[in-house]
Design a protein around this motif. Structure first.
Motif, PDB file in Angstrom:
ATOM      1  N   ALA A  54      30.030  25.069  42.251  1.00 17.62           N
ATOM      2  CA  ALA A  54      29.645  25.610  40.467  1.00 17.62           C
ATOM      3  C   ALA A  54      28.700  24.611  40.372  1.00 17.62           C
ATOM      4  CB  ALA A  54      30.750  25.892  39.469  1.00 17.62           C
ATOM      5  N   ALA A  55      28.974  23.043  39.965  1.00 16.87           N
ATOM      6  CA  ALA A  55      28.350  22.128  39.491  1.00 16.87           C
ATOM      7  C   ALA A  55      26.950  22.592  39.481  1.00 16.87           C
ATOM      8  CB  ALA A  55      29.444  21.033  39.969  1.00 16.87           C
ATOM      9  N   LEU A  56      26.503  22.947  40.939  1.00 19.71           N
ATOM     10  CA  LEU A  56      24.932  22.815  41.700  1.00 19.71           C
ATOM     11  C   LEU A  56      24.292  23.546  41.304  1.00 19.71           C
ATOM     12  CD1 LEU A  56      25.719  21.479  44.926  1.00 19.71           C
ATOM     13  CD2 LEU A  56      25.115  19.774  42.852  1.00 19.71           C
ATOM     14  N   SER A  57      25.168  24.683  40.972  1.00 27.73           N
ATOM     15  CA  SER A  57      24.272  26.122  40.362  1.00 27.73           C
ATOM     16  C   SER A  57      23.758  25.805  39.150  1.00 27.73           C
ATOM     17  CB  SER A  57      25.239  27.343  40.295  1.00 27.73           C
ATOM     18  OG  SER A  57      24.787  28.142  39.483  1.00 27.73           O
ATOM     19  N   ASP A  58      24.675  25.301  38.106  1.00 27.82           N
ATOM     20  CA  ASP A  58      24.786  24.699  36.858  1.00 27.82           C
ATOM     21  C   ASP A  58      23.635  23.910  36.421  1.00 27.82           C
ATOM     22  OD1 ASP A  58      26.422  26.083  34.585  1.00 27.82           O
ATOM     23  OD2 ASP A  58      27.527  24.264  34.212  1.00 27.82           O
ATOM     24  N   ILE A  59      23.396  22.811  37.638  1.00 24.93           N
ATOM     25  CA  ILE A  59      22.324  21.905  38.044  1.00 24.93           C
ATOM     26  C   ILE A  59      20.510  22.449  37.666  1.00 24.93           C
ATOM     27  CG2 ILE A  59      21.504  19.734  38.866  1.00 24.93           C
ATOM     28  CD1 ILE A  59      23.836  18.694  38.805  1.00 24.93           C
ATOM     29  N   ARG A  60      21.181  23.483  38.753  1.00 27.70           N
ATOM     30  CA  ARG A  60      19.412  24.054  39.129  1.00 27.70           C
ATOM     31  C   ARG A  60      19.431  24.649  38.221  1.00 27.70           C
ATOM     32  NH1 ARG A  60      21.785  24.351  44.545  1.00 27.70           N
ATOM     33  NH2 ARG A  60      23.602  26.084  43.649  1.00 27.70           N
ATOM     34  N   LYS A  61      19.857  25.414  37.751  1.00 28.85           N
ATOM     35  CA  LYS A  61      19.802  26.240  35.912  1.00 28.85           C
ATOM     36  C   LYS A  61      18.703  25.486  35.295  1.00 28.85           C
ATOM     37  CE  LYS A  61      23.237  28.683  35.804  1.00 28.85           C
ATOM     38  NZ  LYS A  61      24.858  29.437  34.841  1.00 28.85           N
ATOM     39  N   MET A  62      19.546  23.881  35.168  1.00 29.47           N
ATOM     40  CA  MET A  62      19.247  22.780  33.854  1.00 29.47           C
ATOM     41  C   MET A  62      17.817  22.167  34.560  1.00 29.47           C
ATOM     42  SD  MET A  62      21.096  19.206  33.304  1.00 29.47           S
ATOM     43  CE  MET A  62      22.919  20.320  34.119  1.00 29.47           C
ATOM     44  N   ALA A  63      17.893  22.418  35.919  1.00 28.98           N
ATOM     45  CA  ALA A  63      16.602  22.135  36.407  1.00 28.98           C
ATOM     46  C   ALA A  63      15.407  22.842  35.915  1.00 28.98           C
ATOM     47  CB  ALA A  63      16.654  21.365  37.921  1.00 28.98           C
ATOM     48  N   GLU A  64      15.580  24.188  36.156  1.00 26.08           N
ATOM     49  CA  GLU A  64      14.852  25.167  36.090  1.00 26.08           C
ATOM     50  C   GLU A  64      14.069  25.033  33.932  1.00 26.08           C
ATOM     51  OE1 GLU A  64      15.641  29.472  38.117  1.00 26.08           O
ATOM     52  OE2 GLU A  64      15.931  27.786  39.699  1.00 26.08           O
ATOM     53  N   THR A  65      15.295  25.006  33.979  1.00 30.25           N
ATOM     54  CA  THR A  65      14.896  25.443  32.324  1.00 30.25           C
ATOM     55  C   THR A  65      14.440  24.688  31.588  1.00 30.25           C
ATOM     56  OG1 THR A  65      17.647  25.369  31.851  1.00 30.25           O
ATOM     57  CG2 THR A  65      16.756  27.098  32.514  1.00 30.25           C
ATOM     58  N   LEU A  66      14.790  23.418  32.291  1.00 32.39           N
ATOM     59  CA  LEU A  66      14.967  21.716  30.916  1.00 32.39           C
ATOM     60  C   LEU A  66      13.668  21.080  31.617  1.00 32.39           C
ATOM     61  CD1 LEU A  66      18.656  21.699  30.009  1.00 32.39           C
ATOM     62  CD2 LEU A  66      16.709  22.085  28.427  1.00 32.39           C
ATOM     63  N   LEU A  67      14.028  20.266  32.898  1.00 32.92           N
ATOM     64  CA  LEU A  67      13.951  18.883  33.475  1.00 32.92           C
ATOM     65  C   LEU A  67      12.560  18.930  34.348  1.00 32.92           C
ATOM     66  CD1 LEU A  67      17.146  17.504  35.523  1.00 32.92           C
ATOM     67  CD2 LEU A  67      16.013  17.306  33.197  1.00 32.92           C
ATOM     68  N   ALA A  68      12.118  20.735  35.003  1.00 29.02           N
ATOM     69  CA  ALA A  68      11.076  21.230  35.536  1.00 29.02           C
ATOM     70  C   ALA A  68      10.182  22.288  34.965  1.00 29.02           C
ATOM     71  CB  ALA A  68      10.952  21.450  37.064  1.00 29.02           C
ATOM     72  N   ASN A  69       8.535  21.986  34.845  1.00 29.22           N
ATOM     73  CA  ASN A  69       8.469  23.466  34.094  1.00 29.22           C
ATOM     74  C   ASN A  69       7.728  23.951  35.360  1.00 29.22           C
ATOM     75  OD1 ASN A  69       6.347  24.624  33.623  1.00 29.22           O
ATOM     76  ND2 ASN A  69       5.079  23.723  31.932  1.00 29.22           N
ATOM     77  N   THR A  70       8.504  25.380  35.956  1.00 32.67           N
ATOM     78  CA  THR A  70       8.478  25.857  37.292  1.00 32.67           C
ATOM     79  C   THR A  70       7.240  26.540  37.804  1.00 32.67           C
ATOM     80  OG1 THR A  70       9.523  27.849  36.236  1.00 32.67           O
ATOM     81  CG2 THR A  70      10.716  25.963  37.557  1.00 32.67           C
ATOM     82  N   VAL A  71       6.276  26.399  35.837  1.00 37.47           N
ATOM     83  CA  VAL A  71       4.506  26.921  36.062  1.00 37.47           C
ATOM     84  C   VAL A  71       3.782  26.229  36.739  1.00 37.47           C
ATOM     85  CG1 VAL A  71       3.044  27.430  35.660  1.00 37.47           C
ATOM     86  CG2 VAL A  71       5.088  28.435  34.383  1.00 37.47           C
ATOM     87  N   ILE A  72       4.269  24.541  37.107  1.00 33.29           N
ATOM     88  CA  ILE A  72       2.976  23.776  37.731  1.00 33.29           C
ATOM     89  C   ILE A  72       4.293  22.809  38.636  1.00 33.29           C
ATOM     90  CG2 ILE A  72       1.409  23.602  35.409  1.00 33.29           C
ATOM     91  CD1 ILE A  72       2.741  21.201  34.450  1.00 33.29           C
ATOM     92  N   GLU A  73       5.093  23.152  37.810  1.00 29.42           N
ATOM     93  CA  GLU A  73       6.401  21.596  39.115  1.00 29.42           C
ATOM     94  C   GLU A  73       7.235  22.308  40.129  1.00 29.42           C
ATOM     95  OE1 GLU A  73       6.713  18.199  35.979  1.00 29.42           O
ATOM     96  OE2 GLU A  73       7.506  19.923  35.593  1.00 29.42           O
ATOM     97  N   ASP A  74       7.405  21.463  41.292  1.00 29.32           N
ATOM     98  CA  ASP A  74       8.874  22.109  42.379  1.00 29.32           C
ATOM     99  C   ASP A  74      10.090  21.407  41.669  1.00 29.32           C
ATOM    100  OD1 ASP A  74       7.221  24.270  43.131  1.00 29.32           O
ATOM    101  OD2 ASP A  74       6.202  22.793  44.908  1.00 29.32           O
TER     102      ASP A  74
END
Lengths: 81, 81
Positions: A54-74
């Motif tokens: 559950a925590a890792l799923s939250d962190i993946r959501k966080m990465a996708e919405t806040l930490l990374a710009n998934t248009v240009i970043e992995d």
């Protein structure tokens, strides 16, 4: 308490001007043998609880919405042992 | 060809304003359970040759003189398998 690392790098097809500048400066500065450098960001996230699914799923959501710009970043999420 | 990772993070005693800003924004954005975030830099260095002791010694010198400001930052060199 667990620590989760989120690494964010520009996608391989995106020009990394910072990394290129470093790679080009190296020979001038006496370093040889480096063919490329890419620069990205590293986030160390301290959790109150364990790094369960559950925590890792939250962190993946966080990465996708806040930490990374998934248009240009992995991004990559890893649990630090 | 080998890939060596250099992670550069602010020393624990140095205030990480970027990380704090992220940690404070998380509850507002619906994420709970994170006690702290620290942000740093990640460099992926591609070598022409193998990541032997000579190459790693060069990369440590590079990290100390170019990639990290060792007054305020710690760095860590790891070879990516």
């Amino acid at each position: 308490m667990a620590r989760v690392i989120v690494d964010v790098m520009l996608k391989p097809e995106i020009l990394d001007a910072q990394g290129q500048a470093i790679a080009r400066a190296l020979p001038r500065l006496g370093f040889s043998g480096v063919s490329a450098v890419r620069q990205g960001k590293r986030f160390e996230v301290e959790l109150d609880g364990p790094a369960d699914e559950a925590a890792l799923s939250d962190i993946r959501k966080m990465a996708e919405t806040l930490l990374a710009n998934t248009v240009i970043e992995d991004y990559r999420v890893t649990v630090e042992e």
